[in-house]
Design an enzyme around this catalytic site. Structure first.
Site, PDB file in Angstrom:
ATOM      1  N   ASN A  47       0.810  -1.376   0.083  1.00  0.00           N
ATOM      2  CA  ASN A  47       0.041  -0.063   0.181  1.00  0.00           C
ATOM      3  C   ASN A  47       0.725   1.156  -0.166  1.00  0.00           C
ATOM      4  OD1 ASN A  47       0.743  -0.972   2.605  1.00  0.00           O
ATOM      5  ND2 ASN A  47      -0.959   0.338   3.543  1.00  0.00           N
ATOM      6  N   GLU A  49       0.302   5.026   0.731  1.00  0.00           N
ATOM      7  CA  GLU A  49      -0.625   6.053   1.190  1.00  0.00           C
ATOM      8  C   GLU A  49      -0.347   7.599   0.715  1.00  0.00           C
ATOM      9  OE1 GLU A  49      -0.954   5.449   5.515  1.00  0.00           O
ATOM     10  OE2 GLU A  49      -2.175   3.722   5.113  1.00  0.00           O
ATOM     11  N   CYS A  58      -4.164   0.730  -2.542  1.00  0.00           N
ATOM     12  CA  CYS A  58      -4.158  -0.519  -1.777  1.00  0.00           C
ATOM     13  C   CYS A  58      -2.876  -1.411  -2.272  1.00  0.00           C
ATOM     14  CB  CYS A  58      -5.440  -1.315  -1.889  1.00  0.00           C
ATOM     15  SG  CYS A  58      -6.843  -0.820  -0.921  1.00  0.00           S
ATOM     16  N   GLU A  60      -3.134  -4.390  -3.153  1.00  0.00           N
ATOM     17  CA  GLU A  60      -3.552  -5.292  -4.404  1.00  0.00           C
ATOM     18  C   GLU A  60      -3.640  -4.480  -5.508  1.00  0.00           C
ATOM     19  OE1 GLU A  60      -4.915  -4.658  -1.313  1.00  0.00           O
ATOM     20  OE2 GLU A  60      -5.956  -6.507  -0.598  1.00  0.00           O
ATOM     21  N   CYS A  94     -10.988  -3.515  -4.563  1.00  0.00           N
ATOM     22  CA  CYS A  94      -9.729  -4.709  -4.952  1.00  0.00           C
ATOM     23  C   CYS A  94     -10.310  -5.834  -5.505  1.00  0.00           C
ATOM     24  CB  CYS A  94      -8.767  -4.604  -4.016  1.00  0.00           C
ATOM     25  SG  CYS A  94      -7.600  -3.193  -3.792  1.00  0.00           S
TER      26      CYS A  94
HETATM   27  N1  THU Z   1      -5.320  -1.581   2.537  1.00  0.00           N
HETATM   28  C1  THU Z   1      -4.568  -2.340   1.544  1.00  0.00           C
HETATM   29  O1  THU Z   1      -3.636  -2.037   1.040  1.00  0.00           O
HETATM   30  N2  THU Z   1      -5.175  -3.660   1.181  1.00  0.00           N
HETATM   31  C2  THU Z   1      -6.558  -3.852   1.755  1.00  0.00           C
HETATM   32  O2  THU Z   1      -7.095  -4.894   1.361  1.00  0.00           O
HETATM   33  C3  THU Z   1      -7.007  -3.211   2.929  1.00  0.00           C
HETATM   34  C4  THU Z   1      -6.375  -1.788   3.237  1.00  0.00           C
HETATM   35  C5  THU Z   1      -4.517  -0.344   3.224  1.00  0.00           C
HETATM   36  C6  THU Z   1      -5.053   0.942   2.641  1.00  0.00           C
HETATM   37  C7  THU Z   1      -4.590   1.938   3.661  1.00  0.00           C
HETATM   38  O3  THU Z   1      -3.447   2.091   3.375  1.00  0.00           O
HETATM   39  C8  THU Z   1      -4.503   0.954   4.888  1.00  0.00           C
HETATM   40  O4  THU Z   1      -4.529  -0.397   4.358  1.00  0.00           O
HETATM   41  C9  THU Z   1      -5.369   1.076   5.713  1.00  0.00           C
HETATM   42  O5  THU Z   1      -6.627   1.248   5.300  1.00  0.00           O
END
Ligand code: THU
Length: 136
Positions: A47, A49, A58, A60, A94
């Protein structure tokens, strides 16, 4: 040359490794993902941010995007891991991204040190997909 086919545990280990590379200074929730393409390539993502929170990607989405940008169109398996070790399942958006490229199986952690395998159909039943647009 024989092609090594990674098992679920190996894919999960790769997803955990990817999670260590997450950029998650806001949530501190690090996620990693790996995508296995139909030709057996394994592509990872984490991920990413953003200070404008809604611009976050995300793990994925990053892994799927990297695989597709490398030329893949048919994806087989996605493994997802949260660095914290908790059970974590892919978000709805995702799951839809996986649907686009034909992902069949999703591997997650089971919370007891093992893995669980789900069909994408289980996680996103009756999904809208590319074939629906091609109709008519
Ligand atoms: N996040 C993911 O990368 N994949 C997921 O399946 C769930 C959420 C990340 C997004 C964000 O950076 C952090 O987790 C909190 O939501």
């Amino acid at each position: 040359m024989t092609h090594h086919v990674p098992g679920d545990a190996e894919l999960m280990a790769a997803a955990m490794e990817a999670a260590q590379r997450a950029y998650a200074p806001y949530s501190r929730f690090q996620v990693g993902a790996v995508v296995v393409t139909e030709d057996g390539s394994v592509v990872s993502g984490a991920n990413v941010e953003n200070a404008a929170y809604a611009s976050t990607l995300c793990a994925e989405a990053v892994a799927i995007g990297a695989a597709v940008a490398a030329g893949a169109r048919n994806l087989v398996t996605v493994a997802v891991a949260c660095l914290s070790g908790e059970r974590c399942y892919p978000c709805g958006q995702c799951r839809q991204r996986m649907r686009e490229f034909g992902v069949e199986r999703v591997i997650v952690r089971d919370g007891a040190g093992g893995t669980r395998s789900h069909s994408l159909e289980e996680l996103l039943p009756e999904a809208f997909g590319p074939e629906d647009l091609a109709r008519g």
